[in-house]
Design an enzyme around this catalytic site. Structure first.
Site: not given
Length: 374
Positions: A127, A149, A191, A233, A243, A248, A252, A255, A259, A273
């Site tokens: 956990r 993330k 980026e 960031k 987010e 936030r 993206n 993206h 994607h 990417h």
């Protein structure tokens, strides 16, 4: 040589430092000292991209040995295929076999694949245990290693299974970039320029003038680019860690288009990417111009700033055989898809001014993509 810079990601009890500079892995025993104490009689678990371990493992082992610690390694094959259910199972079983406890920290050496995989494993192991990011690519240093993330890929798509789990420390050692292939360096630069386009016109202007030096790894410009990106960031993550407020989501930019292109090319080396994000930002700028929100000159300027680095800036450069509707179908599987059946798009009101558009018709996007593909 420029001194290392420390950037604080302010998240209350989950706050942590990101240190940017050269030679950091040679000092890991000192810089990460508080996160090594629990290993007084046990080896320190380091999960590494196989290539990163070859290049940088000896430096880490030497620093740890000098302080009386021993490393035990878990090698991860390069590539997105490692971020899988089976990869996660094997890693967590290995960590459990070592007796890793909730008070321990696992070290992640490599790019975004390793960081995502290790972060998610540590989020769920007993956990939650701690981890330290040792990013070795420009993309991971300025983006994926910061912000918490973590995820793996599934048949349903990229990063569909994951958790928010913040690292305890990030050491962005610029020396690791000396062994990075030029293509990977350019992919990471996408980026970097993203931070200028989404919210810092001054930084975008600086990158137009100094981007070539960043890509050739000139020390001072490179450190400035990395530190500025991480500060941007860190501010956004501090404001909107999970987010939920929309701040936030600005990260993206590029993206959603990107994607879809990654999915069409099979999430393969055919399109990295960062390359997909670069082209996605160009498409976002052009689509914004098509909607009359920025000038076509500004859209062209964004495309030129990206294209002159060697990053893709024309979708027809990819040799795709699909149409716009197929790319939009990929977008429908985006994890940002809302319950209403709409997909928010990050678009531009100007260079350095991104915003979330919730009124975008996917049919319009398909038509736009058909025009770009022609």
């Amino acid at each position: 040589m420029t001194l290392a810079e420390t950037i604080r990601v302010e998240l209350g009890g989950r706050s942590y430092d990101v240190i940017v500079g050269a030679g950091l892995l040679d000092q890991i025993a000192d810089l990460a000292g508080p996160f090594l104490k629990s290993y007084a009689t046990r080896p320190v678990p380091i999960v590494a991209d196989v290539n990163a371990r070859d290049h940088h493992g000896p430096r880490i082992e030497a620093s740890l040995a000098k302080a009386g610690f021993e490393a035990v390694w878990y090698d991860v094959p390069s590539g997105e295929a490692s971020k899988s259910w089976s990869g996660l199972e094997k890693l967590t079983d290995w960590l459990l076999s070592l007796g890793v406890t909730r008070s321990d920290h696992v070290f992640a050496l490599g790019g975004g694949v390793v960081g995502d995989l290790v972060g998610f494993a540590c989020a769920i192991l007993k956990r939650g245990c701690g981890f330290v990011q040792l990013p070795t690519t420009l993309l991971s240093q300025v983006d994926s290693s910061v912000g918490g993330k973590t995820a793996i890929n599934t048949a349903a798509g990229k990063n569909m299974i994951g958790a928010f789990h913040q690292p305890s420390l990030v050491l962005a050692d610029m020396d690791t970039l000396t062994t990075l292939p030029d293509r990977e360096m350019r992919a990471g630069y996408a980026e970097v320029i993203k931070y200028g386009l989404l919210g810092d016109r001054e930084f975008f202007d600086w990158l137009e003038a100094n981007g070539a030096q960043v890509l050739t790894r000139a020390h001072k410009p490179l450190q400035h680019a990395i530190a500025t990106s991480i500060r941007a960031k860190a501010r956004i993550v501090s404001e909107d860690e999970r987010e939920t407020s929309g701040a936030r989501a600005l990260l993206n930019l590029g993206h959603t288009f990107g994607h879809a292109l990654e999915a069409e090319t099979g999430f393969s080396d055919r399109l990295l990417h960062g390359e997909a994000v670069a082209l996605g930002m160009v498409l976002a700028a052009r689509f914004s111009a098509r909607r009359g929100e920025i000038s076509r000159d500004d859209a062209a300027r964004a495309a030129q700033a990206i294209g002159t680095t060697g990053l893709p800036s024309q979708i027809n450069q990819l040799g795709l055989t699909c149409d716009g509707a197929r790319l939009v179908d990929h977008m429908r599987h985006d994890k940002k898809m809302e319950g209403t059946g709409t997909l928010p798009f990050l678009l531009l009101k100007g260079l350095g001014e991104a915003y979330m558009a919730r009124d975008v018709a996917l049919d319009d996007v398909a038509e736009f993509l058909d025009e770009e593909l022609a």
